[in-house]
Design an enzyme around this catalytic site. Structure first.
Site, PDB file in Angstrom:
ATOM      1  N   SER A 144       0.871  -1.181   0.000  1.00  0.00           N
ATOM      2  CA  SER A 144       0.000   0.000   0.000  1.00  0.00           C
ATOM      3  C   SER A 144       0.904   1.226   0.000  1.00  0.00           C
ATOM      4  CB  SER A 144      -0.844   0.000   1.280  1.00  0.00           C
ATOM      5  OG  SER A 144      -1.397   1.284   1.515  1.00  0.00           O
ATOM      6  N   TYR A 157      -2.380  -1.076  10.544  1.00  0.00           N
ATOM      7  CA  TYR A 157      -2.319  -1.289   9.089  1.00  0.00           C
ATOM      8  C   TYR A 157      -0.976  -0.789   8.536  1.00  0.00           C
ATOM      9  CZ  TYR A 157      -3.940  -1.185   4.218  1.00  0.00           C
ATOM     10  OH  TYR A 157      -4.081  -1.399   2.869  1.00  0.00           O
TER      11      TYR A 157
HETATM   12  C1  BGC Z   1      -6.156   1.374   1.991  1.00  0.00           C
HETATM   13  C2  BGC Z   1      -7.291   2.237   1.545  1.00  0.00           C
HETATM   14  C3  BGC Z   1      -6.842   3.686   1.391  1.00  0.00           C
HETATM   15  C4  BGC Z   1      -5.595   3.775   0.560  1.00  0.00           C
HETATM   16  C5  BGC Z   1      -5.065   5.190   0.455  1.00  0.00           C
HETATM   17  C6  BGC Z   1      -4.981   1.581   1.092  1.00  0.00           C
HETATM   18  O1  BGC Z   1      -3.926   0.815   1.516  1.00  0.00           O
HETATM   19  O2  BGC Z   1      -6.558   0.027   1.948  1.00  0.00           O
HETATM   20  O3  BGC Z   1      -8.343   2.163   2.485  1.00  0.00           O
HETATM   21  O4  BGC Z   1      -7.856   4.439   0.753  1.00  0.00           O
HETATM   22  O5  BGC Z   1      -4.614   2.939   1.100  1.00  0.00           O
HETATM   23  O6  BGC Z   1      -5.066   5.860   1.673  1.00  0.00           O
END
Ligand code: BGC
Length: 256
Positions: A144, A157
């Site tokens: 991400s 996360y």
């Molecule tokens: C998340 C999303 C988020 C995006 C940008 C991703 O890793 O799962 O929920 O919108 O990152 O912030």
């Protein structure tokens, strides 16, 4: 076709980026194991497999909790049995839930780390053992932009994705001599069910869109296209790095 005859496992493939990726790998000629988490996701995963190959010879749904070692050992064993090995693993399964860190319960912290990071590790280790024996393979970790952009309310996360970044780089070095490439893809904001909490709220949606120079959420297919390329021989010199696919989000458009 980019991936004719390749044998692939995509985790968390019943919806969102995982689903789009499984479909794209299938469309590129790969045989695909479509992983799903629980009986709730089973019909969706079976529909993805049926869309790839209605006959079932080249695609099947497979249940496993990626955070469970016996489940992952069983799943990769099944891939070995049904596909004869694995050439591509896409570590896509992931969860998130907003909680301020001062209020973060340990069980939520652990649940996110377990699925997003331990799950990726377990699948990578088991698939890596097959790939090492075959002397080749590609592992694509779905990271991400939050492997490098801090995100208040999502410490668990962000920790999982930051961990994934160095997991990717470290294992890429370990396994390069074995002919295994390991890389990550970092999506920005993509229109998938994980983002329904934002997509369903017009104001929140506009706030996020304002963070993206291209001015819109990405489509799951736009991430799947990057995975297909990364898994193919066209990316044969790419390992140990992260490909960012985020509409420019990581250029920090609000910074003036
Ligand atoms: C998340 C999303 C988020 C995006 C940008 C991703 O890793 O799962 O929920 O919108 O990152 O912030």
């Amino acid at each position: 076709m980019l991936l004719e005859g390749r044998r692939a496992l995509v985790t968390g493939a019943s919806s969102g980026i995982g689903k789009a990726t499984a479909l794209r790998l299938g469309a590129e000629g790969a045989r695909v194991a479509v992983n799903y988490y629980s009986d709730k996701e089973r019909p969706d995963a079976e529909a993805v497999a049926a869309q790839i190959d209605p006959g079932g010879a080249n695609a099947f749904a497979i249940k496993a909790d990626v955070g469970s070692e016996p489940d992952v050992v069983g799943m990769v064993g099944e891939c070995q049995k049904r596909l004869g090995g694995l050439d591509i693993l896409v570590n896509n399964a992931g969860i998130e839930k907003e909680v301020p860190t001062l209020e973060m319960p340990l069980d939520l912290w652990e649940a996110v780390l377990r699925t997003n990071l331990t799950g990726a590790f377990l699948c990578l280790r088991e698939a890596g053992r097959l790939m090492a024996a075959q002397k080749g393979g590609v592992i694509v970790n779905m990271s991400s932009v939050h492997e490098f952009i801090p995100w208040p309310g999502f410490a668990h996360y962000c920790a999982s994705k930051g961990g994934m970044k160095l997991l990717t780089q470290t294992v890429a070095r370990e396994w390069a001599p074995l002919g295994i490439r390991v890389l990550a893809i970092a999506p920005g904001a993509i229109a998938t069910p994980i983002n329904d909490f934002v997509l369903d709220d017009a104001e929140a949606r506009h706030r996020v869109e304002a963070e993206i120079p291209l001015g819109r959420f990405g489509r799951p297919e736009e991430i799947a296209a990057a995975v297909a390329w990364a898994a193919s021989d066209q990316a044969g010199y790419v390992t140990g790095t992260t490909l960012v696919v985020d509409g420019g989000m990581s250029t920090y458009p609000k910074f003036t």
